[in-house]
Design a protein around this motif. Structure first.
Motif, mmCIF file in Angstrom:
data_model
loop_
_atom_site.group_PDB
_atom_site.id
_atom_site.type_symbol
_atom_site.label_atom_id
_atom_site.label_comp_id
_atom_site.label_asym_id
_atom_site.label_seq_id
_atom_site.Cartn_x
_atom_site.Cartn_y
_atom_site.Cartn_z
ATOM 1 N N SER A 89 1.876 16.905 7.565
ATOM 2 C CA SER A 89 2.882 15.520 7.297
ATOM 3 C C SER A 89 4.196 15.670 7.507
ATOM 4 N N GLY A 117 0.455 6.045 9.024
ATOM 5 C CA GLY A 117 -0.131 5.626 10.049
ATOM 6 C C GLY A 117 -0.190 4.203 10.254
ATOM 7 N N THR A 118 -0.564 3.476 9.318
ATOM 8 C CA THR A 118 -0.511 1.982 9.492
ATOM 9 C C THR A 118 0.916 1.512 9.988
ATOM 10 N N ARG A 154 0.897 -1.341 0.054
ATOM 11 C CA ARG A 154 -0.023 0.064 -0.026
ATOM 12 C C ARG A 154 0.888 1.404 0.024
ATOM 13 N N HIS A 155 2.103 1.097 0.789
ATOM 14 C CA HIS A 155 2.834 2.251 0.692
ATOM 15 C C HIS A 155 3.472 2.510 -0.674
ATOM 16 N N ASP A 187 0.246 9.265 3.956
ATOM 17 C CA ASP A 187 0.075 9.637 5.402
ATOM 18 C C ASP A 187 -0.908 8.416 5.883
ATOM 19 N N ALA A 188 -1.721 7.764 5.301
ATOM 20 C CA ALA A 188 -2.540 6.776 5.747
ATOM 21 C C ALA A 188 -1.463 5.364 5.934
ATOM 22 N N ALA A 189 -0.691 5.376 4.819
ATOM 23 C CA ALA A 189 0.110 4.242 5.042
ATOM 24 C C ALA A 189 1.007 4.395 6.195
ATOM 25 N N HIS A 237 5.717 9.623 5.802
ATOM 26 C CA HIS A 237 5.208 11.197 5.728
ATOM 27 C C HIS A 237 6.154 12.096 5.109
ATOM 28 N N ALA A 266 0.862 4.053 -3.076
ATOM 29 C CA ALA A 266 0.722 5.404 -2.709
ATOM 30 C C ALA A 266 1.734 6.217 -3.325
ATOM 31 N N PRO A 306 -2.446 12.064 0.638
ATOM 32 C CA PRO A 306 -3.110 11.458 1.728
ATOM 33 C C PRO A 306 -3.083 9.857 1.844
ATOM 34 N N ALA A 307 -2.835 8.942 0.698
ATOM 35 C CA ALA A 307 -2.540 7.560 0.867
ATOM 36 C C ALA A 307 -1.298 7.311 1.556
#
Length: 605
Positions: A516, A485-486, A467-468, A481-483, A500, A471, A478-479
């Motif tokens: 970020s 966070g995971t 996923r990282h 940043d979501a990666a 980030h 993105a 945004p993706a």
């Protein structure tokens, strides 16, 4: 060699205030114009008073303090601010001209003073900073400050490991070796007064060895039982009942492996449990509640008693192997959140040799978390036992490559399979090693084609990395940043910081980019000196030319006065430029600057 007299004198000075940047900023915002104030709570010894003192430094602030001896005297805490005989109504009127009031040890206020503080909060004319030890009985008028929602409440958490190490560095005049810092952090359990007592005891009775190069210091061996430490451990050291003392000592010498409760008198265990000295888990394993008590009991025991009860390091072999297997399994599952590893930590504390195979896995685990100095320390522990161990040598090289002290971000060393791949073992087994190897391309900013290959690998970790990669390939801020966070939730602090940092360049919205950057800086500061290509991209592009020049010099270690002299500016002007730079970049002090400076640009500034 032992610590010299200069460092001994340094330890005797008042401790500096370090860390707590987020908390002190929150308190200061709560005391700004138009705000009513805040209540800071936490157990005794957590640093509440020091935090409050730093938050109001430089302001026009009145201060009152509760004391146990004066709890029977009306308005005793306000004696220096009020006349001798005064009503509550008149007291509120007389204090109306005060702009900011710090109320320390509010749990010790007499009833009249507590009621006065409550009324001042109700009227809202004075900004209040109220400090309360919540492990003591608190007057109802004080507790209603937050339960009645008159003031917001900050429950102060224990100082994190990273900030504990910073405090020890500032207090001891040198950098604590990571495993030493971790040991002191575990023993003090967030009690900074105890931390000071422990450091004083170690300085007084134990030889603190220093590295031949640099100023890093190390503590190994038994806990020195000074008068201060004895007072802290009095609840177990002063037990006079022979059955209780015998039980406590057997538990102490059983560490790090908890014995079963069937091995003890249940009546004695029940009594000790009621006094909150022991803990019995759902499997019937018995442990001492406070981590200081075991070392204190062992150190205070007589020599013959210790010889009879002591556990030899070799007896921990199966438990140590189980810890190692659990760590390898966690690496394979891409979950490197902090585990419980009491056996390995006990061996280090006892200054026993740590098997190289275990040490290499501990180093690997720490490196994946971004704890590069800790990874180095574990690898060196393994090399003490087996000087030529290839896995420990590989981990030492990998940690050094990512924590380049010259300040230049090197390419990441390969960690995939191949002829010279001690690094293959460096990140996992089987499919997980392949996932980590592919993921290095993502961290280097070259995700093309990697996402699909990662997605085909089994395991949740490969999916997270995929996923990282996806993105980053799409340039989706945004993706990313979501990666991040995971990754952070799974313990990969360095990987999250890098994601980030990559999101900063991908965002179209400047506000999102700043957020970020702030997150990347906060995580990178926890990674013990990490310098990787992604982190070098936390750029200075939003600053003016003068701000870039000043920030570059500050990042190089120059003081405000030195910068002012070099650029022919006033010290105040330099400070103003730095403050503006911090605001734009999302940092809060000089500690953030190494991650905010883009090195090629810095060299040309």
């Amino acid at each position: 060699m032992t610590i010299d007299e200069q460092h001994a004198r340094t330890l005797e000075l008042p401790w500096p205030f370090t860390g707590r940047e987020d908390e002190i900023e929150l308190v200061r915002r709560s005391l700004a114009a138009g705000r009513t104030g805040i209540v800071v709570t936490g157990p005794a010894g957590r640093g509440k008073t020091r935090l409050a003192t730093e938050a109001v430094r430089g302001t026009d602030c009145a201060r009152v303090t509760g004391t146990p001896e004066a709890r029977g005297l009306p308005f005793a805490a306000f004696a220096h601010l009020l006349p001798e005989h005064v009503t509550l109504h008149r007291a509120v009127q007389l204090l109306a001209g005060i702009r900011l009031l710090l109320v320390d040890d509010a749990h010790l206020l007499d009833d009249a003073s507590a009621a006065l503080v409550h009324q001042l909060a109700v009227h809202g004319r004075i900004r209040l900073l109220v400090v309360v030890a919540d492990d003591h009985p608190v007057p109802g008028a004080v507790s209603r400050l937050w339960t009645g929602e008159l003031l917001p409440r900050l429950a102060l958490e224990p100082l994190p490991r990273e900030e504990t190490a910073q405090l020890l560095t500032a207090a001891a005049g040198g950098v604590p070796e990571p495993l030493t810092a971790n040991r002191l952090h575990r023993l003090c359990q967030g009690d900074l007064r105890l931390l000071r007592d422990l450091l004083g005891a170690v300085r007084e009775r134990a030889p603190l060895t220093r590295a031949e190069e640099g100023d890093e210091w190390t503590w190994r061996g038994p806990l020195p039982v000074t008068a201060a430490v004895r007072e802290r451990a009095a609840r177990v050291l002063d037990r006079t009942g022979p059955a209780e003392r015998e039980t406590l000592e057997r538990l102490a010498f059983a560490e790090p492996l908890p014995p079963a409760m069937d091995d003890f008198d249940l009546g004695v265990l029940e009594h000790l449990e009621n006094e909150d000295l022991i803990h019995v888990d759902e499997k019937g394993a018995v442990t001492l509640v406070h981590p200081l008590h075991g070392p204190a009991l062992r150190a205070a025991a007589g020599r013959l008693r210790a010889r009879r009860l002591a556990r030899a390091p070799g007896q921990c072999g199966p438990a140590l192997a189980a810890e190692r297997a659990a760590l390898v399994r966690r690496i394979d599952l891409a979950d490197v959140r902090l585990p419980s590893t009491p056996v390995g930590e006990w061996l280090v504390a006892e200054d026993a040799l740590v098997p190289a195979g275990y040490a290499a896995v501990r180093a690997r685990f720490a490196r994946l978390r971004g704890e590069l100095r800790e990874a180095t320390a574990w690898a060196r522990e393994g090399l003490r036992e087996t000087p030529a161990d290839p896995d420990c040598q590989a981990e030492l090289a990998l940690a050094a490559a990512q924590s380049d002290e010259t300040g230049t971000a090197r390419p990441l060393p390969r960690t995939g399979a191949g002829p010279a791949a001690a690094p293959d073992a460096a990140d996992g087994t089987g499919a997980s090693a392949g996932a980590y190897a592919l993921y290095d391309a993502v961290r280097l900013g070259a995700p093309e084609g990697v996402a699909e290959r990662l997605a085909r690998l089994p395991g949740e970790g490969a999916a997270v990395f995929a996923r990282h990669a996806d993105a980053l390939a799409r340039g989706d801020g945004p993706a990313l940043d979501a990666a991040a966070g995971t990754l952070e939730a799974r313990g990969f602090l360095l990987f999250a910081a890098e994601a980030h940092a990559q999101a900063v360049r991908a965002h179209r919205d400047p506000r999102a980019a700043r957020l970020s950057r702030t997150r990347a800086v906060a995580l990178a500061r926890r990674c013990q000196g990490a310098r990787t290509p992604a982190l070098s991209g936390l750029v200075l592009g939003e600053l003016t030319a003068r701000q870039r020049q000043i920030v570059t010099l500050a990042a190089a270690g120059l003081s405000n006065r030195q910068i002012a002299e070099r650029l022919t500016l006033s010290v105040r002007t330099v400070g103003n430029h730095l403050y503006s730079a911090y605001t734009r970049l999302g940092g809060s002090d000089r500690g953030a600057l190494p991650w905010l400076v883009e090195l090629p640009e810095a060299r040309s500034a």
